[in-house]
Design a protein around this motif. Structure first.
Motif, PDB file in Angstrom:
ATOM      1  N   THR A  84       0.588  -0.983  -0.017  1.00  0.00           N
ATOM      2  CA  THR A  84       0.269   0.028   0.502  1.00  0.00           C
ATOM      3  C   THR A  84       0.972   1.135   0.212  1.00  0.00           C
ATOM      4  O   THR A  84       1.744   1.148   0.830  1.00  0.00           O
ATOM      5  CB  THR A  84      -0.684  -0.443   0.971  1.00  0.00           C
ATOM      6  OG1 THR A  84      -1.654  -1.628   1.520  1.00  0.00           O
ATOM      7  CG2 THR A  84      -1.564   1.153   0.976  1.00  0.00           C
ATOM      8  N   VAL A  85       0.849   2.279  -1.062  1.00  0.00           N
ATOM      9  CA  VAL A  85       1.491   3.666  -0.914  1.00  0.00           C
ATOM     10  C   VAL A  85       0.288   4.849  -0.511  1.00  0.00           C
ATOM     11  O   VAL A  85      -0.357   4.570  -2.054  1.00  0.00           O
ATOM     12  CB  VAL A  85       2.126   3.036  -2.467  1.00  0.00           C
ATOM     13  CG1 VAL A  85       2.652   4.660  -3.120  1.00  0.00           C
ATOM     14  CG2 VAL A  85       3.278   1.992  -2.146  1.00  0.00           C
ATOM     15  N   GLU A 115      -6.652   5.418  -6.124  1.00  0.00           N
ATOM     16  CA  GLU A 115      -7.623   6.891  -6.132  1.00  0.00           C
ATOM     17  C   GLU A 115      -6.286   7.365  -6.082  1.00  0.00           C
ATOM     18  O   GLU A 115      -5.402   7.503  -4.943  1.00  0.00           O
ATOM     19  CB  GLU A 115      -8.572   5.776  -4.605  1.00  0.00           C
ATOM     20  CG  GLU A 115      -9.415   5.149  -4.908  1.00  0.00           C
ATOM     21  CD  GLU A 115      -9.959   5.140  -3.661  1.00  0.00           C
ATOM     22  OE1 GLU A 115     -10.300   6.439  -2.819  1.00  0.00           O
ATOM     23  OE2 GLU A 115     -10.933   3.891  -2.887  1.00  0.00           O
ATOM     24  N   ALA A 116      -6.713   8.431  -7.011  1.00  0.00           N
ATOM     25  CA  ALA A 116      -5.776   9.585  -7.126  1.00  0.00           C
ATOM     26  C   ALA A 116      -6.649  10.807  -6.781  1.00  0.00           C
ATOM     27  O   ALA A 116      -8.278  10.760  -8.101  1.00  0.00           O
ATOM     28  CB  ALA A 116      -5.377   9.672  -8.178  1.00  0.00           C
ATOM     29  N   ALA A 117      -6.610  11.890  -5.768  1.00  0.00           N
ATOM     30  CA  ALA A 117      -7.468  13.201  -6.269  1.00  0.00           C
ATOM     31  C   ALA A 117      -6.642  14.571  -6.452  1.00  0.00           C
ATOM     32  O   ALA A 117      -5.228  14.010  -6.332  1.00  0.00           O
ATOM     33  CB  ALA A 117      -8.091  12.986  -4.929  1.00  0.00           C
ATOM     34  N   CYS A 118      -6.405  14.889  -7.219  1.00  0.00           N
ATOM     35  CA  CYS A 118      -5.971  16.908  -7.909  1.00  0.00           C
ATOM     36  C   CYS A 118      -6.697  17.521  -7.588  1.00  0.00           C
ATOM     37  O   CYS A 118      -5.797  18.831  -8.308  1.00  0.00           O
ATOM     38  CB  CYS A 118      -5.426  15.513  -9.341  1.00  0.00           C
ATOM     39  SG  CYS A 118      -4.282  14.431  -9.005  1.00  0.00           S
ATOM     40  N   LEU A 124      -2.838  10.733  -3.508  1.00  0.00           N
ATOM     41  CA  LEU A 124      -2.811   8.830  -4.339  1.00  0.00           C
ATOM     42  C   LEU A 124      -2.800   7.878  -3.219  1.00  0.00           C
ATOM     43  O   LEU A 124      -2.228   7.968  -1.776  1.00  0.00           O
ATOM     44  CB  LEU A 124      -1.432   8.795  -5.208  1.00  0.00           C
ATOM     45  CG  LEU A 124      -1.767   7.480  -5.433  1.00  0.00           C
ATOM     46  CD1 LEU A 124      -2.284   6.697  -6.902  1.00  0.00           C
ATOM     47  CD2 LEU A 124       0.204   6.934  -6.644  1.00  0.00           C
ATOM     48  N   ALA A 125      -3.662   7.378  -3.131  1.00  0.00           N
ATOM     49  CA  ALA A 125      -3.374   5.655  -2.493  1.00  0.00           C
ATOM     50  C   ALA A 125      -3.775   4.827  -3.556  1.00  0.00           C
ATOM     51  O   ALA A 125      -5.138   4.435  -4.278  1.00  0.00           O
ATOM     52  CB  ALA A 125      -4.528   5.848  -2.136  1.00  0.00           C
TER      53      ALA A 125
END
Length: 160
Positions: A84-85, A115-118, A124-125
């Motif tokens: 997991t990063v 999952e990424a949100a910008c 980033l998960a």
């Protein structure tokens, strides 16, 4: 601790070694030899990665507090063949997602979920497994490699 309990604990440890090294042998000496070789390979890989990074530091070199606050936070956890990063930054980071995904590929990681949100920063998960045939790495090594990729991205030297 009873003799039977000690023997059962030792057998369990050998079973763990056997599974971690993908050994098919029931012979304890063979399991130990395979584990020893596996550890040596991992140490060599760690040394090689440290040489490539040019540093064993796990924290970014920053020149001022603002720069340190803006450096993305990186957290890596591994469990057997899973990883997991998580990467978080308060600033927008155009291009960072691609840089991190390239690092995953270089390390032999298959991302199963991300999952990424910008929008107002960067998050980033990612969860996944090691490629078949790739040796799993310690979480700290993966973290160092991700941090080094972020450093290169911040300095503009990361390859897109």
């Amino acid at each position: 601790m009873s003799k039977d309990k000690k023997r059962a604990d030792l057998d369990e440890k050998f079973q763990q070694l056997r599974s971690m090294t993908n050994s098919t042998s029931a012979n304890k000496a063979s399991i130990l030899v395979k584990a020893s070789n596996h550890i040596r390979k991992l140490k060599d890989k760690i040394e090689k990665l440290n040489q490539e990074l040019g540093s064993t530091s796990t924290y970014p070199n920053t020149e001022n507090e603002h720069q340190q606050d803006s450096f993305p936070k990186v957290n890596v956890e591994t469990l057997e063949n899973m990883f997991t990063v998580n990467v978080e930054s308060e600033q927008n980071c155009p291009g960072l997602l691609l840089t991190i995904i390239q690092v995953f590929e270089e390390l032999g990681l298959d991302v199963l979920n991300a999952e990424a949100a910008c929008n107002d920063g960067f998050e980033l998960a990612a969860q996944g497994v090691w490629n078949e045939g790739a040796e799993s790495l310690d979480a700290e090594i993966v973290k160092q490699v991700v941090i080094e990729a972020i450093r290169k991205w911040m300095s503009g030297t990361a390859s897109p």
